[in-house]
Design a protein around this motif. Structure first.
Motif, mmCIF file in Angstrom:
data_model
loop_
_atom_site.group_PDB
_atom_site.id
_atom_site.type_symbol
_atom_site.label_atom_id
_atom_site.label_comp_id
_atom_site.label_asym_id
_atom_site.label_seq_id
_atom_site.Cartn_x
_atom_site.Cartn_y
_atom_site.Cartn_z
ATOM 1 N N HIS A 115 41.331 31.961 39.661
ATOM 2 C CA HIS A 115 42.779 32.128 39.826
ATOM 3 C C HIS A 115 43.161 32.086 41.309
ATOM 4 O O HIS A 115 44.153 31.457 41.696
ATOM 5 C CB HIS A 115 43.232 33.442 39.198
ATOM 6 C CG HIS A 115 44.700 33.687 39.302
ATOM 7 N ND1 HIS A 115 45.266 34.425 40.329
ATOM 8 C CD2 HIS A 115 45.732 33.258 38.532
ATOM 9 C CE1 HIS A 115 46.581 34.450 40.170
ATOM 10 N NE2 HIS A 115 46.886 33.753 39.091
ATOM 11 N N HIS A 116 42.359 32.757 42.141
ATOM 12 C CA HIS A 116 42.643 32.759 43.582
ATOM 13 C C HIS A 116 42.535 31.352 44.144
ATOM 14 O O HIS A 116 43.365 30.942 44.970
ATOM 15 C CB HIS A 116 41.668 33.692 44.293
ATOM 16 C CG HIS A 116 41.948 33.861 45.763
ATOM 17 N ND1 HIS A 116 43.031 34.567 46.225
ATOM 18 C CD2 HIS A 116 41.303 33.396 46.861
ATOM 19 C CE1 HIS A 116 43.041 34.544 47.559
ATOM 20 N NE2 HIS A 116 41.997 33.836 47.968
ATOM 21 N N VAL A 133 36.872 34.914 36.777
ATOM 22 C CA VAL A 133 38.295 34.763 36.468
ATOM 23 C C VAL A 133 39.133 34.917 37.728
ATOM 24 O O VAL A 133 40.028 34.106 38.009
ATOM 25 C CB VAL A 133 38.718 35.781 35.403
ATOM 26 C CG1 VAL A 133 40.224 35.704 35.156
ATOM 27 C CG2 VAL A 133 37.969 35.540 34.098
ATOM 28 N N ALA A 169 43.112 28.608 42.536
ATOM 29 C CA ALA A 169 44.263 27.837 42.075
ATOM 30 C C ALA A 169 45.485 28.104 42.944
ATOM 31 O O ALA A 169 46.287 27.192 43.202
ATOM 32 C CB ALA A 169 44.568 28.171 40.625
ATOM 33 N N THR A 170 45.621 29.334 43.412
ATOM 34 C CA THR A 170 46.771 29.661 44.268
ATOM 35 C C THR A 170 46.653 29.004 45.640
ATOM 36 O O THR A 170 47.665 28.831 46.334
ATOM 37 C CB THR A 170 46.911 31.183 44.449
ATOM 38 O OG1 THR A 170 45.771 31.692 45.142
ATOM 39 C CG2 THR A 170 47.050 31.873 43.102
ATOM 40 N N ARG A 182 38.909 23.707 34.529
ATOM 41 C CA ARG A 182 40.292 24.011 34.932
ATOM 42 C C ARG A 182 40.523 23.629 36.388
ATOM 43 O O ARG A 182 41.573 23.077 36.741
ATOM 44 C CB ARG A 182 40.582 25.493 34.706
ATOM 45 C CG ARG A 182 40.717 25.885 33.234
ATOM 46 C CD ARG A 182 41.204 27.313 33.081
ATOM 47 N NE ARG A 182 41.363 27.663 31.671
ATOM 48 C CZ ARG A 182 40.612 28.541 31.023
ATOM 49 N NH1 ARG A 182 39.659 29.203 31.669
ATOM 50 N NH2 ARG A 182 40.823 28.802 29.747
ATOM 51 N N GLU A 195 36.005 27.432 33.659
ATOM 52 C CA GLU A 195 36.676 27.590 34.952
ATOM 53 C C GLU A 195 36.497 26.348 35.832
ATOM 54 O O GLU A 195 37.411 25.952 36.556
ATOM 55 C CB GLU A 195 36.155 28.835 35.664
ATOM 56 C CG GLU A 195 36.415 30.139 34.913
ATOM 57 C CD GLU A 195 37.873 30.342 34.538
ATOM 58 O OE1 GLU A 195 38.769 29.753 35.182
ATOM 59 O OE2 GLU A 195 38.136 31.088 33.583
#
Length: 351
Positions: A98-99, A94, A101-102, A136, A133
């Motif tokens: 998320h990292h 997770v 995506a940033t 995404r 993931e």
């Protein structure tokens, strides 16, 4: 125990980036030590060091999870340690996604909507989490429904959200009858089905038998298929008719599990937890039912060989499983397919 031969992630048959081996070892050490923060630091360091997010997920995190599953099967780590390492790896997934995506420049394009879920009764969520993931990262909107999704809950969700496809995961073959029902119901709702996971056979044979629109051996292959668009199969899932002996086995299952458990307990070492013996017995009966359902004795034979190794690693004497199979054979007169399945497994174990 997990109840059958399954590792924690997809087969690593895709490209491996230079240097990921170092990150794999760092993550392995942190995950098996239960150090979530160290594991996350290793993943973020890999991303910041230039390892692509998808490669980190599939070539590092999935590889570590597969090692965790094998270490548990070899009795090198306890169930508690395996659960701890899995929880750490899920957190890493997770945070890493998320990292990543940033770090992307602007929002990823949305290709469409995909529903990802485990079939009813299936609690191994790591493979579907991997796929979610990756999808995404590739620009899909993902409905991640997690473990044990009953068909009666899944179909209303499909009607409400209208995804492009549903990806159904099954790791343990005892859930194949439930998987068949889910595939049929999803297709009846107008949603194509991508099946994945070791429960469907090493070549996806049971997914095809049940009429799934496609099958993938791992998360990378599944994402590639969804990117291209699933072909519609001409044969619906309800075209397959299970062996009638399955109904008899299912009806007698509680008594069969009790008898197998008692036989295994007679052979078990004194330190063997009673709960493990009960779970082993339930798996033996469950795999016999699944093998009869799909009409493939090899499914049960493969499981029996795996279980024999598992029991041996825990100190169970070799004759224990053979004796349990003999008990089953004695309890199932008049069921020729079940008898032939047991006989094949017994002969293979003796060989």
């Amino acid at each position: 125990m997990n109840g059958g031969p399954v590792n924690g992630g997809p087969v690593n048959d895709g490209p491996v980036n230079d240097g990921v081996e170092r990150y794999e070892e760092e993550l392995w050490e942190a995950a098996t030590a239960g150090d979530e923060y160290a594991a996350i630091d290793a993943a973020v360091s890999a991303l910041d060091g230039g390892v692509p997010a998808e490669s980190l997920i599939l070539d590092v995190v999935a590889a570590v999870q597969a090692r965790v599953g094998q270490a548990w099967a070899d009795n090198l780590i306890t169930v508690a340690q395996e659960h701890t390492a899995t929880a750490v790896n899920e957190s890493v997934l997770v945070v890493a996604a998320h990292h990543a995506a940033t770090l992307q420049h602007g929002p990823a394009p949305v290709k469409g909507r995909i529903c990802v879920a485990c079939v009813e009764g299936e609690w191994h969520t790591f493979p579907v989490r991997l796929l979610s993931e990756v999808l995404r990262l590739r620009g899909w909107r993902v409905d991640y429904l997690g473990a044990h999704v009953p068909t009666s809950h899944l179909v209303p969700h499909l009607h409400r959200t209208g995804p492009s496809a549903v990806a159904l995961s099954g790791s343990i073959a005892i859930h194949l009858p439930a998987a068949h029902a889910s595939i049929t119901a999803c297709q009846a709702a107008g949603t194509p089905v991508l099946a994945g996971g070791p429960a469907f056979g090493p070549d996806g044979r049971y997914a095809r038998r049940f009429g799934a629109d496609a099958w993938a051996p791992d998360a990378r292959a599944a994402a590639d298929l969804l990117d291209r668009g699933l072909p519609r199969r001409g044969t619906p899932g309800d075209a397959y008719q299970a062996d009638p002996e399955y109904v008899v086995l299912d009806d007698r299952a509680p008594v069969l599990v009790r008898d197998v458990m008692e036989e295994l307990a007679r052979h078990a070492p004194e330190e063997e937890p009673r709960g493990d013996t009960a779970e082993d017995a339930a798996s033996v009966v469950g795999y016999l039912k699944a093998a009869v359902y799909v009409g493939d004795p090899g499914l049960f034979t493969s499981f029996a060989g795996w279980l024999a190794q598992m029991l041996g690693a825990r100190g169970m004497p070799a004759p224990a499983l053979l004796a349990a199979l003999d008990v089953l054979a004695a309890r199932l007169p008049g069921l020729p397919h079940a008898q032939a399945t047991l006989a094949e497994a017994r002969a293979t174990l003796l060989a």
